[in-house]
Design an enzyme around this catalytic site. Structure first.
Site, PDB file in Angstrom:
ATOM      1  N   LYS A   6      56.437  32.418 -10.232  1.00 52.03           N
ATOM      2  CA  LYS A   6      57.286  31.270 -10.517  1.00 52.03           C
ATOM      3  C   LYS A   6      57.372  31.170 -12.034  1.00 52.03           C
ATOM      4  O   LYS A   6      56.346  31.077 -12.715  1.00 52.03           O
ATOM      5  CB  LYS A   6      56.716  29.988  -9.902  1.00 52.03           C
ATOM      6  CG  LYS A   6      56.686  30.035  -8.372  1.00 52.03           C
ATOM      7  CD  LYS A   6      56.174  28.752  -7.754  1.00 52.03           C
ATOM      8  CE  LYS A   6      56.208  28.828  -6.227  1.00 52.03           C
ATOM      9  NZ  LYS A   6      55.730  27.575  -5.588  1.00 52.03           N
ATOM     10  N   SER A  10      52.361  31.202  -3.039  1.00 55.92           N
ATOM     11  CA  SER A  10      52.418  29.890  -2.403  1.00 55.92           C
ATOM     12  C   SER A  10      51.750  29.920  -1.031  1.00 55.92           C
ATOM     13  O   SER A  10      50.569  30.228  -0.911  1.00 55.92           O
ATOM     14  CB  SER A  10      53.875  29.422  -2.326  1.00 55.92           C
ATOM     15  OG  SER A  10      53.968  28.115  -1.838  1.00 55.92           O
ATOM     16  N   HIS A  11      52.510  29.637   0.025  1.00 55.55           N
ATOM     17  CA  HIS A  11      51.978  29.556   1.379  1.00 55.55           C
ATOM     18  C   HIS A  11      52.143  30.861   2.143  1.00 55.55           C
ATOM     19  O   HIS A  11      51.874  30.909   3.346  1.00 55.55           O
ATOM     20  CB  HIS A  11      52.684  28.432   2.139  1.00 55.55           C
ATOM     21  CG  HIS A  11      54.166  28.577   2.133  1.00 55.55           C
ATOM     22  ND1 HIS A  11      54.941  28.164   1.075  1.00 55.55           N
ATOM     23  CD2 HIS A  11      55.023  29.127   3.030  1.00 55.55           C
ATOM     24  CE1 HIS A  11      56.217  28.440   1.322  1.00 55.55           C
ATOM     25  NE2 HIS A  11      56.288  29.029   2.513  1.00 55.55           N
ATOM     26  N   ASP A  31      49.405  26.970  -2.894  1.00 58.51           N
ATOM     27  CA  ASP A  31      49.428  26.803  -4.347  1.00 58.51           C
ATOM     28  C   ASP A  31      49.512  25.349  -4.793  1.00 58.51           C
ATOM     29  O   ASP A  31      49.603  25.076  -5.982  1.00 58.51           O
ATOM     30  CB  ASP A  31      50.556  27.619  -4.976  1.00 58.51           C
ATOM     31  CG  ASP A  31      51.949  27.096  -4.661  1.00 58.51           C
ATOM     32  OD1 ASP A  31      52.126  26.477  -3.600  1.00 58.51           O
ATOM     33  OD2 ASP A  31      52.868  27.323  -5.479  1.00 58.51           O
ATOM     34  N   HIS A  59      57.475  19.151  -0.397  1.00 60.30           N
ATOM     35  CA  HIS A  59      57.582  19.100  -1.858  1.00 60.30           C
ATOM     36  C   HIS A  59      58.051  17.706  -2.256  1.00 60.30           C
ATOM     37  O   HIS A  59      59.125  17.266  -1.829  1.00 60.30           O
ATOM     38  CB  HIS A  59      58.587  20.140  -2.354  1.00 60.30           C
ATOM     39  CG  HIS A  59      58.150  21.560  -2.197  1.00 60.30           C
ATOM     40  ND1 HIS A  59      57.464  22.235  -3.177  1.00 60.30           N
ATOM     41  CD2 HIS A  59      58.303  22.427  -1.171  1.00 60.30           C
ATOM     42  CE1 HIS A  59      57.221  23.469  -2.763  1.00 60.30           C
ATOM     43  NE2 HIS A  59      57.713  23.610  -1.546  1.00 60.30           N
ATOM     44  N   ARG A  92      58.984  37.276  -5.130  1.00 53.13           N
ATOM     45  CA  ARG A  92      57.906  37.270  -4.146  1.00 53.13           C
ATOM     46  C   ARG A  92      57.992  38.504  -3.266  1.00 53.13           C
ATOM     47  O   ARG A  92      59.074  38.871  -2.807  1.00 53.13           O
ATOM     48  CB  ARG A  92      57.986  36.006  -3.282  1.00 53.13           C
ATOM     49  CG  ARG A  92      56.678  35.608  -2.633  1.00 53.13           C
ATOM     50  CD  ARG A  92      56.821  34.337  -1.828  1.00 53.13           C
ATOM     51  NE  ARG A  92      57.234  33.175  -2.608  1.00 53.13           N
ATOM     52  CZ  ARG A  92      57.217  31.931  -2.145  1.00 53.13           C
ATOM     53  NH1 ARG A  92      56.824  31.698  -0.904  1.00 53.13           N
ATOM     54  NH2 ARG A  92      57.612  30.929  -2.905  1.00 53.13           N
ATOM     55  N   ASP A 147      49.103  23.053   0.702  1.00 58.52           N
ATOM     56  CA  ASP A 147      49.439  24.454   0.928  1.00 58.52           C
ATOM     57  C   ASP A 147      48.704  25.350  -0.063  1.00 58.52           C
ATOM     58  O   ASP A 147      47.846  24.894  -0.823  1.00 58.52           O
ATOM     59  CB  ASP A 147      50.956  24.653   0.866  1.00 58.52           C
ATOM     60  CG  ASP A 147      51.507  24.672  -0.546  1.00 58.52           C
ATOM     61  OD1 ASP A 147      50.902  24.028  -1.438  1.00 58.52           O
ATOM     62  OD2 ASP A 147      52.539  25.322  -0.779  1.00 58.52           O
ATOM     63  N   ASP A 175      51.751  22.755  -4.106  1.00 59.87           N
ATOM     64  CA  ASP A 175      52.957  21.963  -4.349  1.00 59.87           C
ATOM     65  C   ASP A 175      53.530  21.338  -3.084  1.00 59.87           C
ATOM     66  O   ASP A 175      54.514  20.606  -3.150  1.00 59.87           O
ATOM     67  CB  ASP A 175      54.028  22.783  -5.079  1.00 59.87           C
ATOM     68  CG  ASP A 175      54.398  24.078  -4.382  1.00 59.87           C
ATOM     69  OD1 ASP A 175      53.982  24.279  -3.220  1.00 59.87           O
ATOM     70  OD2 ASP A 175      55.106  24.910  -5.003  1.00 59.87           O
ATOM     71  N   ARG A 176      52.931  21.602  -1.909  1.00 55.19           N
ATOM     72  CA  ARG A 176      53.368  20.982  -0.652  1.00 55.19           C
ATOM     73  C   ARG A 176      52.253  20.097  -0.111  1.00 55.19           C
ATOM     74  O   ARG A 176      51.098  20.506  -0.046  1.00 55.19           O
ATOM     75  CB  ARG A 176      53.676  22.030   0.417  1.00 55.19           C
ATOM     76  CG  ARG A 176      54.849  22.915   0.159  1.00 55.19           C
ATOM     77  CD  ARG A 176      55.095  23.817   1.370  1.00 55.19           C
ATOM     78  NE  ARG A 176      56.260  24.664   1.180  1.00 55.19           N
ATOM     79  CZ  ARG A 176      56.875  25.296   2.167  1.00 55.19           C
ATOM     80  NH1 ARG A 176      56.436  25.176   3.407  1.00 55.19           N
ATOM     81  NH2 ARG A 176      57.924  26.052   1.929  1.00 55.19           N
TER      82      ARG A 176
END
Length: 462
Positions: free
Chosen positions: A114, A104-105, A242, A327, A16, A240, A244-245
């Site tokens: 990922k 992601s966030h 992407d 998560h 990232r 979030d 996953d949260r």
């Protein structure tokens, strides 16, 4: 190799950085070639590829299409999807690997990767192997590769719809998609389940124009909280960048943190599977672990990070795992990866069986309250942060019980304090829990004094 790679973007469980600085096309090419070679070495024949809606994602995706197919792999391009949908595409269709292009966030200028071999997200040393292979210019060229465009949104939503066991209570919920990748799937799922929903920011937009896409930051939930109260909703759900949260607020707009969400899920799973193993990470409340024991379950503590907690879930045969960050990993009735839309569906199952005259918050009415701090982040250079944690462990081990699976979780008479090095940033992460404010302040003061001294000592030695 002409590109210079920034070694700091190769993190504990993903890659990232700032897209136009760290993940230029010239930098991504050797990374993609290195991962393609790793897949071939693992015997993989096919790979799923997905991306979010950040401006840089199509460019990075094109590099991976070329690298993976040139290595002889069958590339199943899922297009614009959430990270859990990429995981789903790998698990459901038993692909030999996966690539999700997302930060992601993180803020919109960032991007990341990922990476999975089979259905396992690579982390730690394997991430460093990608870096080393990229530095060395590793590349495999083989015939037979091809790119196949695949849309899995309907397949994904259909599986969740068919699995859902919605109870008799009619629900009204508010949804904040955060302009991330969950909006299209959660709204379609709710429509199919016949659940009334008021939507906020459910159209994906890689600039995230309404608020930062991270429901663990309480200030991002203000609009959701207001909507729940204005419309008399039973609860509110947030997602979030992407997907996953998950973030959750109750009927009064009160935030339900990740460890208390795990408590809600664990109670239901343990009714069905007595003795089930359930995983929480080192930042979770002692209440989580004690309630699991009280209900006849087997609690397990894990390191922080989606790759680490998934490994703990898999290695221990656990049915559920959860993090403070939202998560949630379900092996019970699902594939074992973190999927916020799936977690939302499981929460709606539970909420729809709460009696009509009882609020959603009654699900936690018998759970003891404690006093906790939010995450406290203390700046500490990457070069020093692990040495600081080692110093804290050494100091307190002579005085108190210390759990050191991920930093130092120091036990006091009526609580604990945690000091750990962030996996992704040059900071230390601290958290404290106690039964009273006075105890909380005392624990925090004692640990902060040691942390401050350790940081100063590391600075002097650099």
């Amino acid at each position: 190799m002409s590109a210079t790679l920034n070694p700091n973007i190769f993190r504990a469980y993903d890659i990232r950085g700032v897209a136009e600085r760290d993940l230029t096309t010239e930098s991504v090419v050797p990374i993609a070639n290195s991962f393609a070679a790793m897949l071939v070495d693992a015997g993989s024949r096919d790979v799923a590829l997905g991306r979010d809606v950040r401006a840089s994602s199509p460019r990075i995706a094109e590099v991976f299409r070329q690298a993976l197919s040139s290595a002889g792999l069958q590339v199943y391009d899922l297009g614009i999807v959430s990270t859990p949908m990429l995981y789903y595409g790998v698990s459901r269709f038993q692909r030999g690997g996966g690539v999700m292009i997302t930060a992601s966030h993180n803020p919109s200028p960032d991007n990341g990767l990922k990476l999975l071999i089979n259905d396992v997200a690579i982390s730690g040393d394997r991430i460093q192997e990608i870096y080393q292979g990229a530095q060395a210019g590793r590349k495999i060229v083989a015939d037979g590769g091809a790119v196949h465009t695949t849309d899995i949104l309907d397949t994904y939503v259909t599986e969740l719809t068919e699995q859902a066991c919605i109870g008799p209570r009619a629900l009204k919920i508010a949804v904040d998609g955060g302009n991330g990748m969950s909006g299209p799937s959660i709204t379609r799922l709710l429509d199919r389940l016949g659940i009334e929903h008021i939507d906020l920011y459910c159209d994906p937009d890689g600039d995230f124009p309404n608020h930062h896409p991270d429901p663990t930051q309480i200030d991002t939930l203000v609009d959701l909280q207001r909507t729940v109260l204005e419309h008399g909703c039973d609860l509110g759900l947030a997602f979030d960048g992407d997907g996953d949260r998950i973030g959750v607020v109750d009927e009064e707009g009160r935030v339900i943190h990740g460890d208390r969400l795990v408590i809600i899920y664990a109670r239901e799973i343990l009714k069905e599977v007595p003795g089930a193993r359930i995983v929480g990470e080192v930042k979770c409340s002692d209440t989580l672990f004690s309630m699991i024991e009280k209900w006849g379950g087997d609690p397990i503590m894990s390191r922080v990070g989606h790759s680490f907690i998934k490994a703990t879930l898999r290695e221990n045969g656990a049915l559920l795992a959860g993090e403070m960050s939202g998560h949630m990993f379900f092996k019970h009735r699902y594939y074992g990866f973190d999927d916020a839309v799936y977690a939302a569906m499981r929460l709606l199952e539970i909420a729809s069986n709460v009696p009509e005259d009882a609020p959603f918050s009654t699900l936690l009415a018998d759970v003891p309250d404690t006093v906790t701090t939010p995450e406290i982040r203390v700046d500490c250079p990457d070069i020093s942060k692990f040495g600081v944690v080692d110093s804290v462990v050494s100091h307190f081990r002579a005085l108190r019980p210390v759990e050191d699976i991920d930093g130092a979780r120091i036990r006091f008479e009526n609580g604990w304090g945690l000091v750990r090095a962030s996996n992704t940033q040059p900071v230390l992460v601290l958290r404290f829990e106690a039964t009273t404010d006075a105890e909380l302040n005392a624990y925090q003061s004692e640990i902060m004094e040691v942390v401050t001294a350790a940081i100063s000592a590391c600075d002097d030695s650099v």
